[in-house]
Write a protein that holds these residues in place. Structure first.
Motif, PDB file in Angstrom:
ATOM      1  N   GLN A  87      32.964  41.911  43.005  1.00  0.00           N
ATOM      2  CA  GLN A  87      33.164  42.797  44.143  1.00  0.00           C
ATOM      3  C   GLN A  87      32.653  44.215  43.876  1.00  0.00           C
ATOM      4  O   GLN A  87      32.440  44.975  44.818  1.00  0.00           O
ATOM      5  CB  GLN A  87      34.645  42.849  44.524  1.00  0.00           C
ATOM      6  CG  GLN A  87      35.164  41.555  45.121  1.00  0.00           C
ATOM      7  CD  GLN A  87      36.613  41.669  45.555  1.00  0.00           C
ATOM      8  OE1 GLN A  87      37.465  42.172  44.807  1.00  0.00           O
ATOM      9  NE2 GLN A  87      36.906  41.213  46.751  1.00  0.00           N
ATOM     10  N   GLU A  89      34.175  46.743  41.911  1.00  0.00           N
ATOM     11  CA  GLU A  89      35.181  47.814  41.870  1.00  0.00           C
ATOM     12  C   GLU A  89      34.805  48.972  40.942  1.00  0.00           C
ATOM     13  O   GLU A  89      35.016  50.138  41.308  1.00  0.00           O
ATOM     14  CB  GLU A  89      36.551  47.249  41.466  1.00  0.00           C
ATOM     15  CG  GLU A  89      37.202  46.354  42.494  1.00  0.00           C
ATOM     16  CD  GLU A  89      36.898  44.887  42.264  1.00  0.00           C
ATOM     17  OE1 GLU A  89      37.681  44.047  42.740  1.00  0.00           O
ATOM     18  OE2 GLU A  89      35.874  44.598  41.607  1.00  0.00           O
ATOM     19  N   MET A 230      35.565  42.644  49.626  1.00  0.00           N
ATOM     20  CA  MET A 230      36.437  43.694  49.103  1.00  0.00           C
ATOM     21  C   MET A 230      37.238  44.366  50.220  1.00  0.00           C
ATOM     22  O   MET A 230      36.732  44.625  51.302  1.00  0.00           O
ATOM     23  CB  MET A 230      35.614  44.757  48.373  1.00  0.00           C
ATOM     24  CG  MET A 230      36.463  45.784  47.631  1.00  0.00           C
ATOM     25  SD  MET A 230      35.482  47.137  46.960  1.00  0.00           S
ATOM     26  CE  MET A 230      34.437  46.263  45.807  1.00  0.00           C
ATOM     27  N   ASP A 234      42.043  46.156  46.942  1.00  0.00           N
ATOM     28  CA  ASP A 234      41.356  45.812  45.694  1.00  0.00           C
ATOM     29  C   ASP A 234      40.966  47.072  44.922  1.00  0.00           C
ATOM     30  O   ASP A 234      41.101  47.130  43.696  1.00  0.00           O
ATOM     31  CB  ASP A 234      40.097  44.983  45.990  1.00  0.00           C
ATOM     32  CG  ASP A 234      40.420  43.632  46.612  1.00  0.00           C
ATOM     33  OD1 ASP A 234      41.450  43.045  46.244  1.00  0.00           O
ATOM     34  OD2 ASP A 234      39.639  43.179  47.466  1.00  0.00           O
ATOM     35  N   LYS A 237      44.156  48.867  43.530  1.00  0.00           N
ATOM     36  CA  LYS A 237      44.706  48.109  42.409  1.00  0.00           C
ATOM     37  C   LYS A 237      43.861  48.330  41.160  1.00  0.00           C
ATOM     38  O   LYS A 237      44.395  48.545  40.059  1.00  0.00           O
ATOM     39  CB  LYS A 237      44.765  46.625  42.755  1.00  0.00           C
ATOM     40  CG  LYS A 237      45.359  45.724  41.660  1.00  0.00           C
ATOM     41  CD  LYS A 237      45.486  44.286  42.175  1.00  0.00           C
ATOM     42  CE  LYS A 237      46.166  43.388  41.139  1.00  0.00           C
ATOM     43  NZ  LYS A 237      45.330  43.186  39.931  1.00  0.00           N
TER      44      LYS A 237
END
Length: 295
Positions: A87, A89, A230, A234, A237
């Motif tokens: 994703q 992040e 996403m 997400d 976190k």
């Protein structure tokens, strides 16, 4: 007695100042504690002379690499940010932390006012933020404190996350008709890079060497297919699990005119304040989480 009350604080200040000035790289030993830091190693140049050292902040676990280089004060802050999927992040945090929310925008605006330069990039298991200033040591430490504040305490909104990552916008076709188009800084960047044939080759090699579900085989920048899945939760976190002082460090470089003891003392003060704010924020986050779950 009044004279004694006045003299004693002065003597304490003079003694502390003398001790601060006596920190010498060539005399540092592994495990020695100086100004809130534990000495981990001393760095030598090609002639065998000390030019820096690695220190671990005792209160927080933050890593400080100090180098004595005749340049403007500069720093390189890193965060261990191992990807947990495709994703993206780690890459998305880089975009958001230094430019979104009032905290991120405030830090980004300091470059012009404080004669500074800053940027960031995402690696496979670390995200790096580098900065420098030609305005001197005092501005450098203010800049460092502002950077830590932006990294540790972001206040970007869910909508800012969506717009930066991936959202839909209306685009005009050549014939004047309209269509929906996927947009977003992270999405556009990674859609372009993921189509590069060399990027495809190295990603395939990573899968063959590590396996598709290994952290070193994930795309820390994000695959378009992963970016589409996403959601703001997400990102939040991932930030909570990775952006804390014991998982971070900074490499700083100062000319010899800035004593190592001063660097340690001022950095210790900044990290101590950052740690206190982080601890104070924990109960508030728990209250917000409980209230959200109750709703």
């Amino acid at each position: 007695m009044r004279a004694m009350h006045f003299v004693l604080p002065v003597l304490v200040m003079i003694t502390a100042s003398s001790q601060a000035a006596n920190v010498q790289l060539e005399k540092l030993k592994k495990g020695e504690v100086v100004h809130g830091f534990r000495t981990e190693a001393v760095y030598l140049n090609d002639a065998g002379n000390p030019l820096g050292a690695r220190f671990i902040h005792r209160r927080s676990g933050f890593v400080l690499d100090y180098l004595q280089i005749e340049s403007v004060p500069q720093g390189y802050t890193w965060v261990n940010s191992i990807p947990v999927g495709d994703q993206g992040e780690p890459h998305t945090q880089e975009h958001l932390l230094l430019g979104k929310g009032t905290t991120g925008r405030a830090f980004a605006g300091l470059d012009t006012m404080w004669l500074a330069s800053s940027s960031a990039f995402t690696q496979q298991w670390r995200t790096s933020y580098h900065f420098n200033t030609s305005a001197g040591k005092d501005v450098f430490f203010d800049l460092f404190a502002a950077e830590l504040n932006a990294l540790l305490h972001p206040n970007y909104t869910d909508e800012e996350i969506r717009r930066e990552v991936r959202s839909f916008g209306v685009t005009s076709n050549p014939d004047g008709s309209l269509r929906l188009e996927e947009k977003g800084s992270v999405y556009n960047e990674m859609t372009s890079s993921s189509a590069n044939r060399y990027r495809v080759l190295f990603r395939t090699m990573g899968h063959l060497v590590y396996g598709k579900n290994h952290p070193l085989a994930f795309n820390s920048g994000g695959e378009p297919s992963g970016i589409r899945t996403m959601v703001p939760e997400d990102i939040r976190k991932f930030h909570a699990e990775n952006y804390y002082l014991a998982n971070m460090g900074t490499m700083v470089a100062f000319p010899a005119s800035v004593p190592a003891a001063e660097v340690l003392q001022r950095t210790d003060a900044i990290l101590t304040r950052a740690g206190r704010r982080a601890r104070a924020a924990v109960p508030r986050r728990r209250r917000e989480t409980s209230a959200s779950q109750a709703r």
